[in-house]
Design a protein around this motif. Structure first.
Motif, PDB file in Angstrom:
ATOM      1  N   GLU A   1     -10.553 -55.852   2.910  1.00 22.57           N
ATOM      2  CA  GLU A   1     -10.413 -54.660   3.725  1.00 22.57           C
ATOM      3  C   GLU A   1     -11.660 -53.790   3.709  1.00 22.57           C
ATOM      4  O   GLU A   1     -11.819 -52.911   4.529  1.00 22.57           O
ATOM      5  CB  GLU A   1      -9.219 -53.841   3.255  1.00 22.57           C
ATOM      6  CG  GLU A   1      -7.919 -54.407   3.779  1.00 22.57           C
ATOM      7  CD  GLU A   1      -6.745 -53.881   2.997  1.00 22.57           C
ATOM      8  OE1 GLU A   1      -5.711 -53.623   3.611  1.00 22.57           O
ATOM      9  OE2 GLU A   1      -6.868 -53.727   1.761  1.00 22.57           O
TER      10      GLU A   1
ATOM     11  N   VAL B   1      -3.107 -53.535  -6.375  1.00 21.15           N
ATOM     12  CA  VAL B   1      -2.892 -54.972  -6.567  1.00 21.15           C
ATOM     13  C   VAL B   1      -1.834 -55.226  -7.633  1.00 21.15           C
ATOM     14  O   VAL B   1      -0.991 -56.101  -7.494  1.00 21.15           O
ATOM     15  CB  VAL B   1      -4.215 -55.693  -6.922  1.00 21.15           C
ATOM     16  CG1 VAL B   1      -3.953 -57.156  -7.233  1.00 21.15           C
ATOM     17  CG2 VAL B   1      -5.193 -55.570  -5.767  1.00 21.15           C
TER      18      VAL B   1
ATOM     19  N   LEU C   1     -10.127 -61.229  -5.515  1.00 21.47           N
ATOM     20  CA  LEU C   1      -8.709 -61.088  -5.820  1.00 21.47           C
ATOM     21  C   LEU C   1      -7.961 -60.564  -4.592  1.00 21.47           C
ATOM     22  O   LEU C   1      -6.779 -60.776  -4.432  1.00 21.47           O
ATOM     23  CB  LEU C   1      -8.512 -60.115  -6.984  1.00 21.47           C
ATOM     24  CG  LEU C   1      -8.966 -60.609  -8.356  1.00 21.47           C
ATOM     25  CD1 LEU C   1      -8.938 -59.480  -9.359  1.00 21.47           C
ATOM     26  CD2 LEU C   1      -8.086 -61.744  -8.820  1.00 21.47           C
ATOM     27  N   ARG C   2      -8.708 -59.871  -3.758  1.00 21.19           N
ATOM     28  CA  ARG C   2      -8.087 -59.308  -2.565  1.00 21.19           C
ATOM     29  C   ARG C   2      -7.926 -60.411  -1.528  1.00 21.19           C
ATOM     30  O   ARG C   2      -8.879 -61.108  -1.206  1.00 21.19           O
ATOM     31  CB  ARG C   2      -8.955 -58.186  -1.963  1.00 21.19           C
ATOM     32  CG  ARG C   2      -9.488 -57.200  -2.974  1.00 21.19           C
ATOM     33  CD  ARG C   2      -8.389 -56.558  -3.792  1.00 21.19           C
ATOM     34  NE  ARG C   2      -7.444 -55.789  -2.990  1.00 21.19           N
ATOM     35  CZ  ARG C   2      -7.612 -54.513  -2.691  1.00 21.19           C
ATOM     36  NH1 ARG C   2      -8.668 -53.869  -3.106  1.00 21.19           N
ATOM     37  NH2 ARG C   2      -6.721 -53.874  -1.964  1.00 21.19           N
ATOM     38  N   VAL C   3      -6.724 -60.544  -0.994  1.00 20.38           N
ATOM     39  CA  VAL C   3      -6.490 -61.619  -0.060  1.00 20.38           C
ATOM     40  C   VAL C   3      -7.107 -61.310   1.298  1.00 20.38           C
ATOM     41  O   VAL C   3      -7.774 -62.111   1.908  1.00 20.38           O
ATOM     42  CB  VAL C   3      -4.992 -61.928   0.062  1.00 20.38           C
ATOM     43  CG1 VAL C   3      -4.731 -62.850   1.239  1.00 20.38           C
ATOM     44  CG2 VAL C   3      -4.517 -62.568  -1.224  1.00 20.38           C
TER      45      VAL C   3
ATOM     46  N   TYR D   1     -13.478 -58.648 -12.168  1.00 20.05           N
ATOM     47  CA  TYR D   1     -13.704 -59.426 -10.943  1.00 20.05           C
ATOM     48  C   TYR D   1     -14.028 -58.560  -9.729  1.00 20.05           C
ATOM     49  O   TYR D   1     -14.649 -59.037  -8.804  1.00 20.05           O
ATOM     50  CB  TYR D   1     -12.487 -60.297 -10.634  1.00 20.05           C
ATOM     51  CG  TYR D   1     -12.382 -61.542 -11.489  1.00 20.05           C
ATOM     52  CD1 TYR D   1     -12.999 -62.730 -11.101  1.00 20.05           C
ATOM     53  CD2 TYR D   1     -11.670 -61.527 -12.676  1.00 20.05           C
ATOM     54  CE1 TYR D   1     -12.901 -63.879 -11.880  1.00 20.05           C
ATOM     55  CE2 TYR D   1     -11.562 -62.667 -13.461  1.00 20.05           C
ATOM     56  CZ  TYR D   1     -12.182 -63.844 -13.059  1.00 20.05           C
ATOM     57  OH  TYR D   1     -12.093 -64.959 -13.830  1.00 20.05           O
TER      58      TYR D   1
ATOM     59  N   GLY E   1     -10.227 -68.600  -3.312  1.00 16.59           N
ATOM     60  CA  GLY E   1     -10.875 -67.418  -2.763  1.00 16.59           C
ATOM     61  C   GLY E   1     -11.875 -66.828  -3.739  1.00 16.59           C
ATOM     62  O   GLY E   1     -11.818 -67.068  -4.934  1.00 16.59           O
TER      63      GLY E   1
ATOM     64  N   MET F   1      -8.959 -57.200 -13.330  1.00 17.85           N
ATOM     65  CA  MET F   1      -9.179 -56.508 -12.056  1.00 17.85           C
ATOM     66  C   MET F   1     -10.570 -55.869 -12.051  1.00 17.85           C
ATOM     67  O   MET F   1     -11.314 -55.980 -11.079  1.00 17.85           O
ATOM     68  CB  MET F   1      -8.087 -55.431 -11.954  1.00 17.85           C
ATOM     69  CG  MET F   1      -7.683 -55.032 -10.571  1.00 17.85           C
ATOM     70  SD  MET F   1      -7.110 -56.357  -9.542  1.00 17.85           S
ATOM     71  CE  MET F   1      -7.776 -55.778  -7.986  1.00 17.85           C
TER      72      MET F   1
END
Lengths: 198, 282, 198
Positions: free
Chosen positions: C186, C120, C181-183, C108, C178, C105
């Motif tokens: 935000e 997450v 890691l965040r879909v 990345y 992607g 985490m």
């Protein structure tokens, strides 16, 4: 099986000597190759030839192959050591991981035998490391454990405590579980003897 | 699915779900697909299995994969009941249940109740859609899980990468000695302990250290004195009860290992402690 | 002063890399030679040429010159690692999934706060893990995020990259799909970092 050539053995031996923290003797080297030969005697000759070639190769580089009491070792030769000193003046040398682990085991688990250290570290601790720690004045022999073989028990010295600014071994930061180090706590519980059968 | 499970005990339930877990049952080289219902699974094994989940998202992901579906295909309402069964098992076994598990449980219940009322779908655009939100979190977690597996697979020092090293010949080695920090020693010890599976948690405690330290101290005292030392000289009453007990245990342990000898000429005479013969130190 | 040839510099650099306990970058190597040249620029060229030659020399041996985040280091090449494993039957350190997930985490998504990691992972990350990563020298505090509570921002270090044999964060294995890691991205604005040099 595919036969290894002298040149191949030489290259492998070179990497082994570079990767090992310790001098390696012929027996230790033979062990590494044990799946590669049927006839130990002829392989031994091959190995010795490879060591000879390696020694000659080194002459063109800044390193030398030497034989010390516990085996062969590759080291920086005299002419080039001067340059290493220049480097160390700016980037001081550091102890190997193996040495730190051994020292940590002795500090936290004393009195402890070499066999007990090996058992936890999962590798054979070299006599060289123990000698260096004793020369540095941080580790000493406390006596012999009364078990077969009478192994030497090691512990830390006053000088060790002084170096780390500790009043006693009890001031070492305790390790509460296998994963993490917790800040020193004042919990007082009745001490428990831990069976230390080996 | 929920109905068919309803009458089973939690243990049987776990057995039925256990097939694709990393802890498979095998006899010889045959893996056991169907487990007999009366087989007893030790609660310890169950705890190990349940604790292997990193959190509620990990558990949910496992339940989804078990159905051979991906996050976008599955109806989360369908696995809500299975999730709840696991939560129940965890509390039955008195595992400490992180609050996060309950939050996800509540979310799943909301999703399930919405699924039972399909006519409300027109509202979904306006209000937050908990199912979409949970799906997004699951996707993120799955990415993280993949990323950490790849990170773990990278070649690294001490495992695949061997840094080569050659020392200076001893005669040219400088007088300057390497310096280390206490922190490095702690980290080295933590690493070694973690690497070793032989050590149980309880063996590494502060109290263990104090008894061992005491053993070293006592040997030191005995070495300094030429003769045997009176038993009570090895105790310092100012140290408090716990320390006195530690000293006593240290002496007993040293006796047990035959490192010291304790002698008394006659009953009620002073007790003396000395190094055992074989422990002369060079 | 006597000028050093490329071959001489190559030999010296090789021994420096052997004796050093950490990777050496060009600047550190230049320092060792600083009494040997008048013109830094031309010496630098000589040094780079020497490194190139050394790299080629290594191909004929079982070692390789690699560049990681903090500089150059010599390591046993892949083909010969197998042999070293035979010599050295040690259990390599293993890290828990919780620790690896936290590290991934941070690697990345840095700079990142603990709250963002927890979001997450779906669980509260233990302070022990973050401390252990910092003690290991893989993670450091970069500053504080300018949001209520001023949470600490974490990032990875050069030592982390060195350990995992990487030159830069860009060399991390690509994510399955992607770039993040965040879909759902935000973050509206790039996070502001307050300098906090460690």
């Amino acid at each position: 099986m595919a036969e290894l050539t002298v040149t191949e053995v030489k290259r492998i031996v070179e990497t082994l000597l570079f990767a090992a923290d310790e001098p390696l003797n012929v027996a230790a080297l033979m062990n590494v190759f044990d799946s590669e030969y049927d006839d130990p005697r002829s392989f031994r000759e091959l190995l010795v030839a490879a060591l000879d070639e390696l020694e000659m190769d080194c002459e063109a580089r800044g390193i030398e192959l030497v034989q010390v009491a516990s085996g062969f070792r590759l080291q920086v030769d005299k002419a080039h050591s001067e340059w290493v000193h220049k480097l160390w003046r700016r980037n001081p040398p550091r102890y190997s991981r193996a040495l730190l682990e051994t020292l940590a085991m002795i500090a936290y688990q004393q009195p402890i035998t070499r066999g007990e250290i090996d058992e936890v570290r999962g590798v054979t601790t070299s006599g060289n490391i123990l000698r260096r720690l004793q020369e540095r004045g941080w580790v000493r022999e406390l006596g012999r454990k009364q078990v077969p073989g009478l192994p030497i028990l090691y512990g830390t010295t006053r000088a060790f405590l002084d170096y780390f600014n500790l009043r006693s071994i009890g001031d070492l930061p305790p390790l509460v579980d296998g994963e993490s180090l917790r800040v020193k706590e004042e919990r007082v519980e009745p001490p428990r003897i831990v069976a230390n059968e080996s | 699915m929920p109905d068919e499970l309803a009458n089973q005990t939690t243990e049987e339930l776990a057995l039925n779900r256990d097939n694709s877990m990393p802890y498979q049952a095998r006899i010889g080289d045959k893996s056991i697909e169907e487990l007999p219902n009366d087989l007893h699974v030790p609660p310890d094994a169950m705890i190990v299995m349940l604790e292997s989940f990193e959190g509620p998202l990990d558990l949910l992901l496992y339940l989804i994969r078990k159905q051979n579906l991906n996050i976008l295909e599955i109806r989360l309402a369908d696995i809500a009941d299975q999730y709840m069964q696991y939560i129940e098992m965890m509390s039955t076994l008195r595992l400490q249940l992180a609050g996060e598990y309950l939050v996800i449980a509540a979310t799943l219940m909301v999703i399930k109740s919405r699924a039972l009322l399909p006519q409300l779908e027109s509202d979904e655009e306006e209000e937050a859609n908990p199912e979409a939100e949970l799906r997004r979190r699951l996707q993120e977690y799955e990415r993280l899980k993949n990323a950490s597996e790849r990170l773990d697979a990278l070649p690294r020092v001490d495992r695949e990468v061997h840094v080569v090293h050659a020392p200076l010949a001893e005669s040219y080695a400088p007088e300057v000695q390497p310096e280390i920090e206490l922190k490095e020693l702690m980290v080295a010890f933590a690493d070694v302990i973690q690497r070793s599976k032989l050590y149980q948690q309880h063996r590494i405690t502060r109290t263990t250290i104090s008894v061992r330290e005491r053993m070293t101290d006592i040997i030191g005292k005995l070495e300094k004195s030429e003769e045997q030392v009176p038993f009570d000289a090895l105790f310092d009453v100012r140290e408090g009860k716990v320390s006195l007990i530690a000293s006593l245990l240290a002496i007993l342990e040293l006796m047990r290992s035959s490192l010291v000898r304790v002698t008394q000429q006659r009953p009620f005479a002073p007790i003396f402690v000395g190094l055992a013969e074989a422990t002369s130190v060079g």
